[in-house]
Enzyme design. Structure first.
Site, PDB file in Angstrom:
ATOM      1  N   HIS A   1      31.774  -2.658  20.933  1.00  0.00           N
ATOM      2  CA  HIS A   1      32.202  -1.739  19.869  1.00  0.00           C
ATOM      3  C   HIS A   1      33.710  -1.784  19.643  1.00  0.00           C
ATOM      4  O   HIS A   1      34.273  -0.886  19.030  1.00  0.00           O
ATOM      5  CB  HIS A   1      31.743  -0.308  20.176  1.00  0.00           C
TER       6      HIS A   1
ATOM      7  N   CYS B   1      39.062 -13.448   9.913  1.00  0.00           N
ATOM      8  CA  CYS B   1      39.052 -14.493  10.963  1.00  0.00           C
ATOM      9  C   CYS B   1      38.804 -13.921  12.362  1.00  0.00           C
ATOM     10  O   CYS B   1      38.783 -14.664  13.335  1.00  0.00           O
ATOM     11  CB  CYS B   1      40.345 -15.301  10.937  1.00  0.00           C
TER      12      CYS B   1
ATOM     13  N   CYS C   1      46.432  -9.882   7.791  1.00  0.00           N
ATOM     14  CA  CYS C   1      46.457 -10.723   8.989  1.00  0.00           C
ATOM     15  C   CYS C   1      47.562 -11.769   8.871  1.00  0.00           C
ATOM     16  O   CYS C   1      47.602 -12.510   7.886  1.00  0.00           O
ATOM     17  CB  CYS C   1      45.094 -11.410   9.122  1.00  0.00           C
TER      18      CYS C   1
ATOM     19  N   GLY D   1      26.226   4.810  32.741  1.00  0.00           N
ATOM     20  CA  GLY D   1      26.763   5.863  31.872  1.00  0.00           C
ATOM     21  C   GLY D   1      26.481   5.666  30.403  1.00  0.00           C
ATOM     22  O   GLY D   1      27.317   5.999  29.576  1.00  0.00           O
TER      23      GLY D   1
ATOM     24  N   ASN E   1      23.381   7.187  36.325  1.00  0.00           N
ATOM     25  CA  ASN E   1      23.617   8.195  35.287  1.00  0.00           C
ATOM     26  C   ASN E   1      23.113   9.526  35.846  1.00  0.00           C
ATOM     27  O   ASN E   1      22.004   9.576  36.379  1.00  0.00           O
ATOM     28  CB  ASN E   1      22.813   7.800  34.021  1.00  0.00           C
TER      29      ASN E   1
HETATM   30  P1  OAD Z   1      26.610   8.641  24.969  1.00  0.00           P
HETATM   31  O1  OAD Z   1      27.597   9.721  24.716  1.00  0.00           O
HETATM   32  O2  OAD Z   1      25.477   8.495  24.041  1.00  0.00           O
HETATM   33  O3  OAD Z   1      25.980   8.834  26.419  1.00  0.00           O
HETATM   34  C1  OAD Z   1      26.778   9.061  27.535  1.00  0.00           C
HETATM   35  C2  OAD Z   1      25.917   8.973  28.771  1.00  0.00           C
HETATM   36  O4  OAD Z   1      26.762   9.091  29.888  1.00  0.00           O
HETATM   37  C3  OAD Z   1      24.844  10.052  28.899  1.00  0.00           C
HETATM   38  O5  OAD Z   1      23.604   9.461  29.232  1.00  0.00           O
HETATM   39  C4  OAD Z   1      25.351  10.924  30.055  1.00  0.00           C
HETATM   40  O6  OAD Z   1      24.309  11.474  30.843  1.00  0.00           O
HETATM   41  C5  OAD Z   1      26.135   9.920  30.852  1.00  0.00           C
HETATM   42  N1  OAD Z   1      27.209  10.455  31.700  1.00  0.00           N
HETATM   43  C6  OAD Z   1      27.988  11.545  31.523  1.00  0.00           C
HETATM   44  N2  OAD Z   1      28.879  11.642  32.514  1.00  0.00           N
HETATM   45  C7  OAD Z   1      28.675  10.595  33.348  1.00  0.00           C
HETATM   46  C8  OAD Z   1      29.284  10.141  34.549  1.00  0.00           C
HETATM   47  N3  OAD Z   1      30.309  10.764  35.102  1.00  0.00           N
HETATM   48  N4  OAD Z   1      28.790   9.003  35.125  1.00  0.00           N
HETATM   49  C9  OAD Z   1      27.761   8.327  34.566  1.00  0.00           C
HETATM   50  N5  OAD Z   1      27.154   8.716  33.442  1.00  0.00           N
HETATM   51  C10 OAD Z   1      27.603   9.829  32.832  1.00  0.00           C
HETATM   52  O7  OAD Z   1      27.450   7.286  25.129  1.00  0.00           O
HETATM   53  P2  OAD Z   1      27.008   5.769  24.855  1.00  0.00           P
HETATM   54  O8  OAD Z   1      25.676   5.482  25.413  1.00  0.00           O
HETATM   55  O9  OAD Z   1      28.149   4.932  25.282  1.00  0.00           O
HETATM   56  O10 OAD Z   1      29.490   3.945  19.272  1.00  0.00           O
HETATM   57  O11 OAD Z   1      26.932   5.755  23.282  1.00  0.00           O
HETATM   58  C11 OAD Z   1      26.773   4.535  22.612  1.00  0.00           C
HETATM   59  C12 OAD Z   1      27.578   4.524  21.343  1.00  0.00           C
HETATM   60  O12 OAD Z   1      27.274   5.702  20.571  1.00  0.00           O
HETATM   61  C13 OAD Z   1      29.070   4.588  21.538  1.00  0.00           C
HETATM   62  O13 OAD Z   1      29.643   3.347  21.876  1.00  0.00           O
HETATM   63  C14 OAD Z   1      29.542   5.064  20.185  1.00  0.00           C
HETATM   64  C15 OAD Z   1      28.477   6.080  19.849  1.00  0.00           C
HETATM   65  O14 OAD Z   1      28.127   6.141  18.487  1.00  0.00           O
HETATM   66  C16 OAD Z   1      30.501   3.750  18.390  1.00  0.00           C
HETATM   67  O15 OAD Z   1      31.419   4.517  18.280  1.00  0.00           O
HETATM   68  C17 OAD Z   1      30.358   2.531  17.547  1.00  0.00           C
END
Ligand code: OAD
Length: 262
Positions: free
Chosen positions: A130, A141, A161, A201, A227
Site C-alpha cells: 500500500h 514510471c 517526475c 496484525g 493477533n
Molecule cells: P486493520 O485496522 O483492518 O486491522 C488491524 C488488526 O490488527 C486487527 O485484526 C487487530 O485485532 C490487530 N491488532 C491490534 N493491535 C495489535 C497488536 N498490538 N498486535 C497484533 N495485532 C494487533 O488493519 P489492516 O489489516 O492492516 O489500506 O488493514 C488493511 C488495509 O485496510 C490497510 O492497509 C489500509 C486499510 O484500508 C489502505 O490504506 C490502502
C-alpha cells in the site's frame, strides 16, 4: 506470558523451522505498539472518520492540483496517521522480524503498512503493497522519491517526475487506485514461493493482501496468525497466537534461535 500462548509459540517456532520459505503478511496491528492507530477495531481510523471515499483515486486524477493544495495545507483525515507515522519508532515486533531475516528464517515481508518502520528496524526484503507515506511516486514510471527531499513548487502543482515528467502523487495507495505493478509482482512471486506464511496484525479483509495467505493454504502451505483478536483468516490458520506482535514476535524469535542452535 500465558502458558497456552507459550505453547502456541512453541508450535509456531517448530512450523517455521520445518518450512522451506517463510513470508510474513503484515497489517496495521504490527505498528499499534509504535503508537500508530489501526483502521478497524477499537480506536481504528475508519471507525473515527468513516471509510474514505472509494473514488479517492478517481478524484485525484480528475483534479490533482486541488489534492496537492489540500495535502500541503494538512487537515485531511489521513493526517492523524501521517502525524503518528512521523513520530513513530519500530517496536520489538519490527526488530524481531529484522532478526528473523538476519537468521535466514524469514525470506520476505509483504506489509500493508505505509509507515516504513520495517526498513528503520533493519529489514531489507520488504514489499510495501500500500505504499509508504514517507515517499512520493510517479504515476507514469513508478519512480519513488523521498518526500522530504523532493522539491515542490507550490505555484506549479501537481509536481512532475524529474525522470519522465509524469504526475507525482503520494506513494500511499488510495482507495480505487490499482496496486503499483512492480510491488504487486513481488508479492505474487513471494506468495508463490511461500510454504509458510505469518499473518501479523492484519484483519485480513483487504485484497489483494488478504488473498495471499489463502493461496498459500490452497497450495498445501501452513499459516500462523499472531493477533489478539479473531480475524477473517483465523479459521484457515494452523497455529493462532492470541497476543500482540510486539510481545509474541520477540518470544518466537528467541525460541527459533534456541531451536536452531540446539
Ligand atoms: P486493520 O485496522 O483492518 O486491522 C488491524 C488488526 O490488527 C486487527 O485484526 C487487530 O485485532 C490487530 N491488532 C491490534 N493491535 C495489535 C497488536 N498490538 N498486535 C497484533 N495485532 C494487533 O488493519 P489492516 O489489516 O492492516 O489500506 O488493514 C488493511 C488495509 O485496510 C490497510 O492497509 C489500509 C486499510 O484500508 C489502505 O490504506 C490502502
Amino acid at each position: 506470558m500465558d502458558k497456552s500462548i507459550q505453547e502456541e509459540l512453541k508450535r509456531a517456532s517448530e512450523l517455521v523451522l520445518s518450512a522451506r520459505y517463510v513470508v510474513a503478511v503484515v497489517g496495521a496491528g504490527m505498528s499499534a505498539e509504535s503508537g500508530i492507530p489501526t483502521f478497524r477495531g477499537p480506536g481504528g481510523l475508519w471507525n473515527k472518520y468513516g471509510e474514505p471515499d472509494m473514488r479517492g483515486f478517481e478524484r485525484f486524477l480528475a483534479d490533482p492540483k486541488t489534492w496537492w493544495r489540500n495535502m500541503l495545507k494538512g487537515g485531511r483525515p489521513g493526517s492523524e496517521l501521517q502525524a503518528a507515522v512521523e513520530k513513530a519508532q519500530p517496536n520489538p515486533g519490527h526488530h524481531a522480524l529484522a532478526e528473523l531475516e538476519r537468521l535466514g528464517v524469514l525470506r520476505y515481508i509483504i506489509t500493508q503498512n505505509v509507515d516504513g518502520l520495517h526498513h528503520v528496524a533493519g529489514s531489507t526484503r520488504v514489499a510495501e503493497i500500500h505504499g509508504n507515506t514517507r515517499k512520493l511516486r510517479c504515476l507514469r514510471c513508478t519512480a519513488r522519491f523521498d518526500r522530504r527531499a523532493f522539491e515542490i513548487d507550490v505555484e506549479h502543482l501537481p509536481p512532475r517526475c524529474p525522470e519522465c515528467g509524469g504526475v507525482v502523487k503520494g506513494d500511499g495507495v488510495m482507495f480505487g487506485e490499482p496496486i503499483p505493478e512492480d510491488v504487486l509482482a513481488i508479492c505474487q512471486e513471494q506468495t508463490a514461493a511461500s510454504d509458510c506464511m505469518l499473518l501479523l496484525g492484519t484483519s485480513g479483509v483487504v485484497y489483494p493482501a488478504a488473498g495471499f495467505p489463502q493461496q498459500v493454504k490452497w497450495a498445501g502451505g501452513r499459516l500462523i496468525e499472531i493477533n489478539p483478536l479473531e480475524t477473517d483468516l483465523s479459521h484457515l490458520c494452523d497455529v493462532v497466537v492470541r497476543a500482540p506482535t510486539g510481545e509474541a514476535l520477540p518470544e518466537l524469535t528467541k525460541l527459533i534461535g534456541e531451536l536452531k542452535t540446539s
